[in-house]
Design a protein around this motif. Structure first.
Motif, short mmCIF file in Angstrom:
data_model
loop_
_atom_site.label_atom_id
_atom_site.label_comp_id
_atom_site.label_asym_id
_atom_site.label_seq_id
_atom_site.Cartn_x
_atom_site.Cartn_y
_atom_site.Cartn_z
N ALA A 37 29.68 32.62 44.38
CA ALA A 37 30.17 33.32 45.47
C ALA A 37 29.51 33.20 46.96
O ALA A 37 30.35 33.23 47.85
CB ALA A 37 30.26 34.67 44.90
N GLU B 236 33.90 41.06 36.79
CA GLU B 236 34.65 40.58 38.19
C GLU B 236 33.77 39.66 38.90
O GLU B 236 34.35 38.76 39.57
CB GLU B 236 34.89 41.96 39.16
CG GLU B 236 36.31 42.72 38.71
CD GLU B 236 37.49 41.48 38.46
OE1 GLU B 236 37.68 40.76 39.54
OE2 GLU B 236 38.15 41.52 37.43
N ASP B 237 32.44 39.56 38.71
CA ASP B 237 31.65 38.56 39.34
C ASP B 237 32.01 37.36 38.77
O ASP B 237 32.31 36.26 39.53
CB ASP B 237 30.24 38.95 39.39
CG ASP B 237 29.67 39.82 40.24
OD1 ASP B 237 30.48 40.11 41.24
OD2 ASP B 237 28.82 40.76 40.32
N ARG C 218 35.47 36.05 39.79
CA ARG C 218 35.33 35.51 41.29
C ARG C 218 34.67 33.97 41.07
O ARG C 218 35.18 33.09 41.93
CB ARG C 218 34.48 36.16 41.98
CG ARG C 218 34.36 35.80 43.57
CD ARG C 218 33.40 36.71 44.37
NE ARG C 218 33.96 37.97 44.41
CZ ARG C 218 33.44 39.17 43.77
NH1 ARG C 218 32.05 38.99 43.20
NH2 ARG C 218 33.82 40.26 43.51
#
Length: 424
Positions: A98, A158-159, A162
């Motif tokens: 990310a 959610e990481d 992503r």
């Protein structure tokens, strides 16, 4: 030194016992190679993530760190702490991707260590920003292996969501190198392959459906833009991405995009990456540019053409793979060498004539011949220069001449191969 889970100590003892009757030298060095990554390169952090050094370089490569811990993943279901360690690597991968999906290596903290003089979009987190397609593929492979081994749904936060989305978006961008946001130049490269030509844009490419990779897994610049084994790796992992997006995040748009990208890359490999060799018949090129040029070679670093079955792209019995393997393990491959003590694939990353133990382990992992595997395991154990550890490369006429005495990935890959022989 990290505490070693009992399950891994049991595996070390079991494999050593099974190997000892036929391969006493390989058995004697198995434990220290198997546990080398865990004992010397793994750092558990207070935020629940795990930082993994490559060994003698104080940075975390996305590729190396995933491969270094792979031998432990199959045993993670049996130990809570081991599961947490692997899950921590995946979470750190997700955060790094990310932060910068084009970087190949990162610092533990944003301390600005590494190659900060390179001309590219750097942040203090980045140790090196060489765009390598496999740097996104290895974390996705690790995620799939971990999920398969443990069934642990906690990892899908959610990481990770992503990371999946950013990986696909970055691959999409690199299908069209002419409009890519990425460029890279090293002001004072030690070798020409440490920087990109064309004012940092890299060599010219045509559209193929494949994904451009500026650098190889050796961290050397590509001669042509489309690194074929890295695209094969992408085909394998994009199938996992599509399933994860659909099953864990109800993200049908991402699932559809990953599946479509996978099909486009596969079609590009079929149309642009197969060459009719005069001796071996149809084989896969190592690199191509979509403009009619091909590079016929293989490199010891993974993904490689030799590693195609290991990547999950084609089985070891596939006819084109068999042809390609015969080429790779012959004098036709400019980085294949033979000497008094060993023969195998090396790399332009080290001086000519060197053999890389990593390629010997991969040759064994992808072999369907028990006699070939036995020869390779014996060869690996006999060429450590008495250290009992696997090195980056060595002189096949004099294994006492070697590079990188501490190389976590090579030790782990040897351990994987030894386990396959002992526990088929």
């Amino acid at each position: 030194m990290n505490a070693v889970p009992t399950v891994l100590l049991d595996v070390a003892d079991q494999v050593r016992t099974l190997l000892a009757p036929r391969f006493p030298d390989a058995a004697a060095m198995f434990r220290q190679c198997f546990l080398n990554t865990l004992e010397t390169t793994v750092k558990r952090l207070p935020d629940g993530t795990t930082f993994v050094l490559t060994g003698d370089i104080p940075a975390m490569w996305l590729r190396d760190s995933a491969a270094q811990i792979e031998p432990y993943v199959r045993h993670a279901a049996a130990d809570d702490d081991l599961r947490a360690m692997v899950r921590g690597v995946i979470r750190r991968h997700a955060r790094y991707v990310a932060l910068d999906p084009y970087a190949n290596a990162f610092n533990e903290t944003p301390d600005g260590q590494g190659h900060q003089d390179d001309h590219t979009e750097l942040t203090p987190w980045v140790w090196e920003r060489k765009w390598e397609l496999d740097s996104l593929c290895h974390p996705l492979r690790l995620l799939h292996l971990y999920w398969t081994a443990t069934g642990d749904t906690e990892v899908f936060d959610e990481d990770v969501h992503r990371m999946l989305a950013v990986a696909v978006a970055t691959m999409r961008a690199e299908q069209h190198p002419d409009s890519s946001p990425y460029s890279f130049e090293r002001p004072h490269p030690e070798q020409p392959t440490d920087t990109l030509v064309n004012e940092g844009r890299g060599p010219a490419c045509g559209y193929t459906g494949m994904v451009r990779s500026a650098f190889r897994p050796s961290d050397d610049a590509c001669t042509h833009g489309f690194l074929v084994p890295a695209n094969m790796f992408a085909v394998a992992v994009l199938g996992h991405v599509a399933a994860f997006a659909r099953d864990f995040y109800a993200d049908q748009a991402l699932a559809d995009d990953a599946a479509a990208l996978r099909a486009q890359i596969e079609d590009g490999i079929r149309r642009y990456a197969i060459v009719d060799h005069p001796r071996h018949g149809p084989i896969y090129a190592y690199e191509t540019d979509g403009l009619g040029n091909h590079l016929l070679m293989d490199d010891a670093n993974v993904p490689s053409l030799l590693s195609i079955p290991y990547l999950g792209y084609r089985p070891a019995t596939d006819p084109t793979y068999r042809n390609t393997r015969a080429f790779v393990l012959s004098a036709g491959n400019p980085y294949y060498s033979e000497g008094r003590h060993a023969r195998g694939v090396g790399s332009p990353h080290t001086k000519p004539g060197q053999v890389w133990p990593m390629s010997l382990a991969m040759q064994g992992l992808t072999s369907t011949d028990a006699a070939e595997q036995a020869e390779l395991l014996t060869m690996l154990a006999a060429t450590t220069a008495g250290t009992g550890y696997i090195h980056e490369s060595f002189d096949p006429d004099d294994p006492g001449v070697f590079t990188r005495p501490w190389f976590g990935w090579a030790n782990s890959l040897y351990a994987q191969f030894a386990m396959e022989v002992a526990l088929p």
